[in-house]
Design an enzyme around this catalytic site. Structure first.
Site, PDB file in Angstrom:
ATOM      1  CE1 TYR A   1      -2.207  -9.814  59.449  1.00  0.00           C
ATOM      2  CE2 TYR A   1      -1.088 -10.696  57.525  1.00  0.00           C
ATOM      3  CZ  TYR A   1      -1.035 -10.104  58.764  1.00  0.00           C
ATOM      4  OH  TYR A   1       0.177  -9.800  59.316  1.00  0.00           O
TER       5      TYR A   1
ATOM      6  CE  LYS B   1      -8.066  -4.249  73.490  1.00  0.00           C
ATOM      7  NZ  LYS B   1      -7.288  -3.863  74.688  1.00  0.00           N
TER       8      LYS B   1
ATOM      9  CG  ASP C   1       2.316 -10.057  61.681  1.00  0.00           C
ATOM     10  OD1 ASP C   1       3.326 -10.691  61.311  1.00  0.00           O
ATOM     11  OD2 ASP C   1       2.144  -8.848  61.436  1.00  0.00           O
TER      12      ASP C   1
HETATM   13  C1  IPM Z   1       4.898 -12.831  58.662  1.00  0.00           C
HETATM   14  C2  IPM Z   1       5.064 -11.591  57.820  1.00  0.00           C
HETATM   15  C3  IPM Z   1       3.924 -11.530  56.812  1.00  0.00           C
HETATM   16  C4  IPM Z   1       2.630 -11.407  57.584  1.00  0.00           C
HETATM   17  C5  IPM Z   1       4.051 -10.403  55.761  1.00  0.00           C
HETATM   18  C6  IPM Z   1       5.342 -10.496  55.000  1.00  0.00           C
HETATM   19  C7  IPM Z   1       2.890 -10.389  54.817  1.00  0.00           C
HETATM   20  O1  IPM Z   1       5.136 -10.465  58.628  1.00  0.00           O
HETATM   21  O2  IPM Z   1       4.870 -13.935  58.102  1.00  0.00           O
HETATM   22  O3  IPM Z   1       4.821 -12.698  59.881  1.00  0.00           O
HETATM   23  O4  IPM Z   1       2.223 -10.290  57.961  1.00  0.00           O
HETATM   24  O5  IPM Z   1       2.009 -12.430  57.812  1.00  0.00           O
HETATM   25 MG    MG Z   2       5.233 -10.870  60.695  1.00  0.00          MG
END
Ligand code: IPM
Ligand code: MG
Length: 357
Positions: A138, A189, A245
């Site tokens: 991320y 992984k 996520d």
């Molecule tokens: C979450 C959401 C977010 C993420 C998005 C909206 C950026 O999917 O909080 O899970 O990917 O973290």
């Molecule tokens: Mg999410």
């Protein structure tokens, strides 16, 4: 107690309005809370061209907790990346160093039949997913879209974890497990990705400090499968940002609806951001169809983790269980033939239970 309220986009404002009703019950009882609203996401882009304006960030920095709705919408998907609503949320997580994201997935007995899985597979389920939230692919650099030597466009991201980032969230995992069934499953992984080999190594090192917790490791593809095969094998799961996520959305469906799942994102100072794990659901925004319970349960987590009022957290959670037992259902958790209530009717029902005692 200072709370920054960031409603955001889509259904965000509707569900945050219900959470605010819950807070006003406690304010009327004399709980001292200072609430301050601020713009975030697409709403902030529309108003000032930035998904996380400096004033909003400042309000969050000085608050004990941030109550967050949801952000995003199709109208923003073509904006330059730095102006997209999601960037606002990611920058806020990073700026406040909210590395520990707690996503509990619990099946309320009344909703066992609402899951797409058979009730005997999910009933009694109680999983806590701890997702690392400020590292991984991320945030890794370099990233971008470039033209390669062959003259073709290529997109690239960097999956990277520093030892210290893994270590601090691993401690959260073990300590949460100590308060629960003392079983921690770390998901990686490592058979393919070096960054997650390090993840496994560091989690294993940290385990030495927690001899009372049983640590297991699972590859993420297997974890995705096990979550729907036999979800009750899990107590606490700790994993990196992107795996967390994906797995937390999957786990939400075990509970009947993504509209039921709250989350807490915490830093080392106990400051936290509290948001439902679902998104802004632009397709149903403004229609009173959204389920406000994930947002209301996020308020409960806020009282538990940042505001040191576990008693109020317990009351909110009990009130939610009671309205479900009374048979109230928003569309996402209704079975065929069941009557459906609106966002505000659901919120009012929770408030009514809270006011009774
Ligand atoms: C979450 C959401 C977010 C993420 C998005 C909206 C950026 O999917 O909080 O899970 O990917 O973290
Ligand atoms: Mg999410």
């Amino acid at each position: 107690m200072k709370i920054a309220v960031l409603a955001g986009d889509g259904i965000g404002p509707e569900i945050v309005a219900e959470a605010l009703k819950v807070l006003s019950v406690f304010q009327r009882e004399g709980v001292d809370m200072e609430l301050e609203s601020a713009l975030v996401g697409g709403a902030a882009v529309d108003a000032v061209g930035d998904p996380l304006p400096a004033t909003t960030l400042h309000q969050c920095e000085v608050a004990d907790a941030v109550l967050f709705g949801a952000i995003g919408g199709p109208q923003y998907d073509t904006l330059p990346r730095h102006q997209r609503p999601e960037r606002g949320l990611l920058r806020l997580r990073k700026a406040l160093d909210l590395f520990a994201n707690l996503r509990p997935a619990q099946v309320f007995p009344e909703l066992a039949a609402a899951s797409t899985l058979r009730p005997e597979v999910v009933s009694g389920l109680d999983i806590l997913i701890i997702r690392e939230l400020t590292g991984d692919i991320y945030f890794g650099e370099p990233r971008g879209i470039r033209t390669n030597a062959a003259g073709e466009r290529e997109g690239f991201n960097t999956m990277v974890y520093a030892e210290s980032e893994i270590r601090r969230v691993a401690h959260w995992g073990f300590q949460a497990a100590q308060r629960r069934q003392k079983r921690l499953c770390s998901v990686d992984k490592m058979n393919v990705l070096e960054s997650t080999q390090l993840w496994r190594d560091v989690v294993t090192e940290v385990a030495v400090e927690y001899p009372d917790v049983v640590l297991s490791h699972m590859l993420v593809d297997n974890a995705a499968m096990q979550l729907v095969r036999n979800p009750r094998q899990f107590d606490v799961i700790v994993t990196g940002n992107i795996f967390g996520d994906i797995l937390s959305d999957e786990a939400s469906m075990l509970t009947g609806s993504i509209g039921m799942l709250p989350s807490a994102s915490l830093n080392a100072r106990g400051q936290g951001l509290y948001e439902p794990i679902h998104g802004s659901a632009p397709d149903i925004a403004g229609q009173g169809k959204a389920n406000p319970l994930a947002q209301i349960l996020s308020v409960a987590m806020m009282f538990r983790y940042s505001l040191e009022r576990p008693d109020l957290a317990d009351r909110i959670e009990a009130a939610v269980r009671q309205v479900l037992a009374q048979g109230l259902r928003t569309a996402d958790i209704a079975q065929a033939g069941e009557a459906v209530v609106s966002t505000s009717v659901m919120g009012d029902a929770v408030v009514a239970v809270l006011q009774r005692g």
